[in-house]
Design a protein around this motif. Structure first.
Motif, PDB file in Angstrom:
ATOM      1  N   VAL A  62      97.348  41.356  40.731  1.00 27.01           N
ATOM      2  CA  VAL A  62      97.015  42.462  41.624  1.00 27.01           C
ATOM      3  C   VAL A  62      95.492  42.493  41.787  1.00 27.01           C
ATOM      4  N   SER A  63      95.026  42.611  43.041  1.00 27.48           N
ATOM      5  CA  SER A  63      93.586  42.655  43.287  1.00 27.48           C
ATOM      6  C   SER A  63      92.985  43.952  42.744  1.00 27.48           C
ATOM      7  N   GLU A  64      91.678  43.965  42.512  1.00 30.76           N
ATOM      8  CA  GLU A  64      91.020  45.129  41.920  1.00 30.76           C
ATOM      9  C   GLU A  64      91.158  46.378  42.783  1.00 30.76           C
ATOM     10  N   ASP A  65      91.212  46.204  44.096  1.00 30.11           N
ATOM     11  CA  ASP A  65      91.334  47.383  44.963  1.00 30.11           C
ATOM     12  C   ASP A  65      92.785  47.823  45.138  1.00 30.11           C
ATOM     13  N   GLY A  66      93.722  47.156  44.448  1.00 28.28           N
ATOM     14  CA  GLY A  66      95.126  47.564  44.478  1.00 28.28           C
ATOM     15  C   GLY A  66      95.825  47.292  45.788  1.00 28.28           C
ATOM     16  N   ARG A  67      95.224  46.481  46.663  1.00 29.72           N
ATOM     17  CA  ARG A  67      95.813  46.281  47.992  1.00 29.72           C
ATOM     18  C   ARG A  67      96.482  44.921  48.176  1.00 29.72           C
ATOM     19  N   THR A  68      96.258  43.995  47.270  1.00 32.63           N
ATOM     20  CA  THR A  68      96.843  42.665  47.432  1.00 32.63           C
ATOM     21  C   THR A  68      97.571  42.238  46.157  1.00 32.63           C
ATOM     22  N   TYR A  69      98.845  41.900  46.305  1.00 30.08           N
ATOM     23  CA  TYR A  69      99.662  41.405  45.207  1.00 30.08           C
ATOM     24  C   TYR A  69     100.004  39.946  45.530  1.00 30.08           C
ATOM     25  N   LYS A  73     105.957  28.426  47.195  1.00 33.54           N
ATOM     26  CA  LYS A  73     106.240  29.196  45.986  1.00 33.54           C
ATOM     27  C   LYS A  73     105.257  30.337  45.747  1.00 33.54           C
ATOM     28  N   THR A  74     104.443  30.660  46.736  1.00 36.19           N
ATOM     29  CA  THR A  74     103.443  31.719  46.554  1.00 36.19           C
ATOM     30  C   THR A  74     103.472  32.676  47.743  1.00 36.19           C
ATOM     31  N   VAL A  75     103.537  33.974  47.424  1.00 39.35           N
ATOM     32  CA  VAL A  75     103.573  35.000  48.466  1.00 39.35           C
ATOM     33  C   VAL A  75     102.435  35.993  48.246  1.00 39.35           C
ATOM     34  N   GLU A  76     101.706  36.284  49.323  1.00 36.89           N
ATOM     35  CA  GLU A  76     100.656  37.294  49.250  1.00 36.89           C
ATOM     36  C   GLU A  76     101.140  38.541  49.977  1.00 36.89           C
ATOM     37  N   TYR A  77     101.193  39.639  49.249  1.00 31.41           N
ATOM     38  CA  TYR A  77     101.721  40.917  49.752  1.00 31.41           C
ATOM     39  C   TYR A  77     100.517  41.829  49.963  1.00 31.41           C
ATOM     40  N   GLN A  78     100.179  42.069  51.217  1.00 30.87           N
ATOM     41  CA  GLN A  78      98.963  42.817  51.542  1.00 30.87           C
ATOM     42  C   GLN A  78      99.312  44.236  51.973  1.00 30.87           C
ATOM     43  N   LEU A  79      98.589  45.228  51.398  1.00 32.98           N
ATOM     44  CA  LEU A  79      98.825  46.637  51.705  1.00 32.98           C
ATOM     45  C   LEU A  79      97.638  47.242  52.448  1.00 32.98           C
ATOM     46  N   GLU A  80      97.917  48.191  53.325  1.00 29.55           N
ATOM     47  CA  GLU A  80      96.842  48.938  53.992  1.00 29.55           C
ATOM     48  C   GLU A  80      96.145  49.854  52.994  1.00 29.55           C
ATOM     49  N   GLU A  81      96.943  50.441  52.097  1.00 31.77           N
ATOM     50  CA  GLU A  81      96.439  51.358  51.073  1.00 31.77           C
ATOM     51  C   GLU A  81      97.072  51.002  49.737  1.00 31.77           C
ATOM     52  N   PRO A  82      96.408  51.292  48.622  1.00 33.07           N
ATOM     53  CA  PRO A  82      97.045  51.052  47.325  1.00 33.07           C
ATOM     54  C   PRO A  82      98.340  51.847  47.221  1.00 33.07           C
ATOM     55  N   PHE A  83      99.285  51.317  46.466  1.00 29.50           N
ATOM     56  CA  PHE A  83     100.562  52.001  46.250  1.00 29.50           C
ATOM     57  C   PHE A  83     100.879  51.873  44.765  1.00 29.50           C
ATOM     58  N   SER A  84     100.646  52.964  44.046  1.00 30.32           N
ATOM     59  CA  SER A  84     100.710  52.915  42.589  1.00 30.32           C
ATOM     60  C   SER A  84     102.100  52.556  42.057  1.00 30.32           C
ATOM     61  N   GLU A  85     103.151  52.727  42.869  1.00 33.66           N
ATOM     62  CA  GLU A  85     104.503  52.450  42.384  1.00 33.66           C
ATOM     63  C   GLU A  85     105.138  51.238  43.068  1.00 33.66           C
ATOM     64  N   LEU A  86     104.316  50.356  43.662  1.00 30.67           N
ATOM     65  CA  LEU A  86     104.892  49.244  44.430  1.00 30.67           C
ATOM     66  C   LEU A  86     105.815  48.361  43.596  1.00 30.67           C
ATOM     67  N   LEU A  87     105.372  47.961  42.409  1.00 34.70           N
ATOM     68  CA  LEU A  87     106.195  47.033  41.624  1.00 34.70           C
ATOM     69  C   LEU A  87     107.541  47.660  41.282  1.00 34.70           C
ATOM     70  N   TYR A  88     107.534  48.957  40.933  1.00 35.75           N
ATOM     71  CA  TYR A  88     108.810  49.615  40.657  1.00 35.75           C
ATOM     72  C   TYR A  88     109.698  49.574  41.903  1.00 35.75           C
ATOM     73  N   GLN A  89     109.110  49.888  43.056  1.00 36.71           N
ATOM     74  CA  GLN A  89     109.917  49.912  44.276  1.00 36.71           C
ATOM     75  C   GLN A  89     110.482  48.530  44.607  1.00 36.71           C
ATOM     76  N   LEU A  90     109.747  47.491  44.259  1.00 36.72           N
ATOM     77  CA  LEU A  90     110.227  46.132  44.534  1.00 36.72           C
ATOM     78  C   LEU A  90     111.377  45.717  43.616  1.00 36.72           C
ATOM     79  N   THR A  91     111.631  46.503  42.586  1.00 38.03           N
ATOM     80  CA  THR A  91     112.806  46.216  41.745  1.00 38.03           C
ATOM     81  C   THR A  91     114.083  46.792  42.354  1.00 38.03           C
ATOM     82  N   GLN A  92     113.956  47.645  43.355  1.00 39.38           N
ATOM     83  CA  GLN A  92     115.125  48.315  43.934  1.00 39.38           C
ATOM     84  C   GLN A  92     115.953  47.350  44.796  1.00 39.38           C
ATOM     85  N   SER A  93     117.194  47.682  45.012  1.00 43.72           N
ATOM     86  CA  SER A  93     118.068  46.805  45.789  1.00 43.72           C
ATOM     87  C   SER A  93     117.573  46.645  47.223  1.00 43.72           C
ATOM     88  N   PHE A  94     116.800  47.611  47.705  1.00 46.18           N
ATOM     89  CA  PHE A  94     116.267  47.524  49.069  1.00 46.18           C
ATOM     90  C   PHE A  94     115.336  46.317  49.219  1.00 46.18           C
TER      91      PHE A  94
END
Length: 531
Positions: A83-90, A143-164
């Motif tokens: 995760v980048s320091e600004d919380g916007r890129t995983y 084998k590499t994915v860059e997930y870019q956010l407009e704003e940090p999302f403190s619960e992103l990893l949890y949300q990515l565990t969901q079936s959605f």
């Protein structure tokens, strides 16, 4: 008046047991799981039903997974991430050798397609917000994915565990069109779609060669079960009998009245997890006649005895709820504890009297010619039948004549997206206050899952502040203010918080209950007969 007693129900259960012909024990490596309701579909980006999540966790995979402690994020299709320091890129690094059920290799392009489909307005996902404010998702290589956010999302990893967040196969989605998740599903999970008969059963078979499950499972290969059948059995005593007679080998849908009996039965075992946040409530559509009056909503909260509900209907197996999320959830504001509405029917009557809701000859209150008869939509099935009838009886004591309309799950979600009702029954999973609040109280989530039509600019601002916070104090403060607002407005009638119980055949190895989105069996990799 509803009266509940353990003894008559046990006798009834014994009668059913005697009347039902014993089925043969499960064929080795084949099990039947009984459950209360079906899903409306099995499209991961479109269904918010727990019944969908239960199957999708088994038929698909997510980038990251959640351990049974409901706190620890672990590997999924990605074996590591930064995760980048600004919380916007995983940046996610995918495992090698992952294939869909049809044998096709899963690559970073599949991840890109799945996330973009999730947030695409044309998909109309009711939970697109869970993916965060996505700027872009890019395949750096296979084998590499860059997930870019407009704003940090403190619960992103949890949300990515969901079936959605299940990674789907583009060709399969496009080939099936509107029938995707209805007539078929090609996933990377430990089990593969075989068939679905709505309101009856979903059948899945072992994904041969599967060896990329989360590390917390002892089983690091393909599932032990060759075939799993999810059988819908709406009636709770029939589900109980199915377990006791070996017609079903595992379920999380055993009525609380039967848990004592199950714990003493030699042929089944009961597993319980308290690492579960799952709350039952009834919501008010706050811009409809009658329940638009906050005094009415508060009075209805005071009229229902949650302690009696927990003890008499649920046999003390659940915790009465006065809060919208468990008081043990992350970011719960403890200052609210003393302000929660608790059972006080006399005060409820007084409030309604003072607000001009007078009692008529039929015992039902009215004001300005409008009777206090809110219509409640609930799911058909034994659980909500019991709950809604209990609430109905409690409300009638203060002159509120709640009307109940129950719908099968295959149509209920559609009905709950309309403006036809005044109240609705719902239960939901979460891991934090923010998770729950962002789901239900954002104005952009009207008409579903924000079925209350809670449209408040300050709430949206506070939710944004909590969602993008980079420190715990800011997040907790923002979510605490939202909790205070919605509790003061009495937009829900909380009923109870429940733990997770899984009951299984004693011929099986112990199952570790999971609670990600309330799917007790999660990926099903520990389903195994004793050797």
């Amino acid at each position: 008046m509803i009266h509940h007693s353990r003894k008559p129900s046990r006798l009834m259960l014994a009668g059913l047991l005697a009347a039902l012909p014993l089925g043969g024990m499960a064929t080795a490596q084949e099990i039947t799981i009984v459950r209360e309701v079906d899903s409306n579909n099995y499209d991961p980006q479109k269904s918010v039903a727990r019944a969908a999540a239960e199957a999708l966790f088994m038929m698909g995979d997510t980038l990251v997974s959640l351990e049974p402690d409901m706190q620890t994020i672990t590997d999924g299709l990605a074996h590591k991430w930064e995760v980048s320091e600004d919380g916007r890129t995983y940046t996610f690094h995918l495992k090698d050798g992952v294939t869909f059920c049809d044998g096709k290799e899963m690559t970073a392009e599949d991840v890109v397609y799945s996330i973009k489909r999730w947030v695409d307005p044309e998909t109309k996902s009711p939970v697109a917000w869970r993916a965060g404010d996505v700027k872009d998702v890019v395949a750096i290589d296979d084998k590499t994915v860059e997930y870019q956010l407009e704003e940090p999302f403190s619960e992103l990893l949890y949300q990515l565990t969901q079936s959605f967040g299940t990674i789907v196969d583009k060709e399969n989605v496009e080939a099936l069109g509107e029938d995707y998740g209805i007539s078929g599903f090609n996933g990377t999970g430990p089990y593969c779609w075989e068939s679905w008969t709505p309101r009856d059963k979903l059948v899945m078979t072992r994904h041969e060669g599967y060896d990329w499950g989360p590390e917390f499972y002892e089983n690091d290969g393909a599932p032990h079960m060759a075939k799993v059948t999810w059988q819908v059995v709406p009636e709770e005593n029939t589900r109980t009998v199915a377990l006791l007679t070996g017609q079903s080998q595992v379920t999380q849908y055993i009525p609380y009245i039967a848990i004592d009996q199950m714990e003493q039965a030699p042929n089944v075992e009961v597993q319980k997890s308290d690492e579960a946040f799952w709350t039952y409530f009834m919501g008010f559509k706050i811009d409809k006649d009658t329940v638009a009056d906050p005094v009415v909503r508060s009075a209805m909260n005071l009229a229902v005895n949650q302690e009696a509900l927990a003890e008499d209907l649920m046999f003390g197996r659940v915790e009465p709820a006065y809060s919208y999320v468990s008081q043990g959830a992350l970011d719960w504001d403890e200052s609210l504890d003393s302000e929660l509405l608790r059972y006080d029917p006399e005060k409820a009557k007084q409030m309604l009297d003072e607000a001009g809701w007078t009692v008529g000859d039929d015992g039902v209150r009215a004001k300005d010619g409008v009777k206090l008869q809110p219509t409640a939509y609930v799911f058909a099935g034994s659980t909500w039948q019991k709950i809604s009838e209990f609430v109905q009886a409690e409300l009638l004591k203060i002159g509120v004549d709640m009307q109940i309309q129950a719908f099968d799950a295959t149509v209920a979600w559609g009905k709950l997206a309309t403006q036809e009702f005044d109240m609705f029954g719902m239960s939901f999973p979460y891991v934090s206050s923010g998770d729950a609040l962002n789901l239900y109280f954002r104005s952009e989530n009207m008409p579903t899952p924000n079925r209350m039509n809670w449209d408040d600019e300050e709430t949206d601002t506070l939710l944004d502040k909590g969602k993008t916070a980079l420190d715990d104090e800011t997040r907790a403060s923002a979510y605490g203010e939202v909790l205070k607002k919605v509790h003061e407005a009495a937009v829900w009638l909380p009923l109870y918080h429940e733990p997770m119980y899984v009951v299984h055949s004693a011929e099986m190895e112990p199952v570790v209950p999971h609670n990600n989105y309330g799917a007790g069996l999660y990926k099903g990799l520990d389903l195994k007969f004793k050797e």
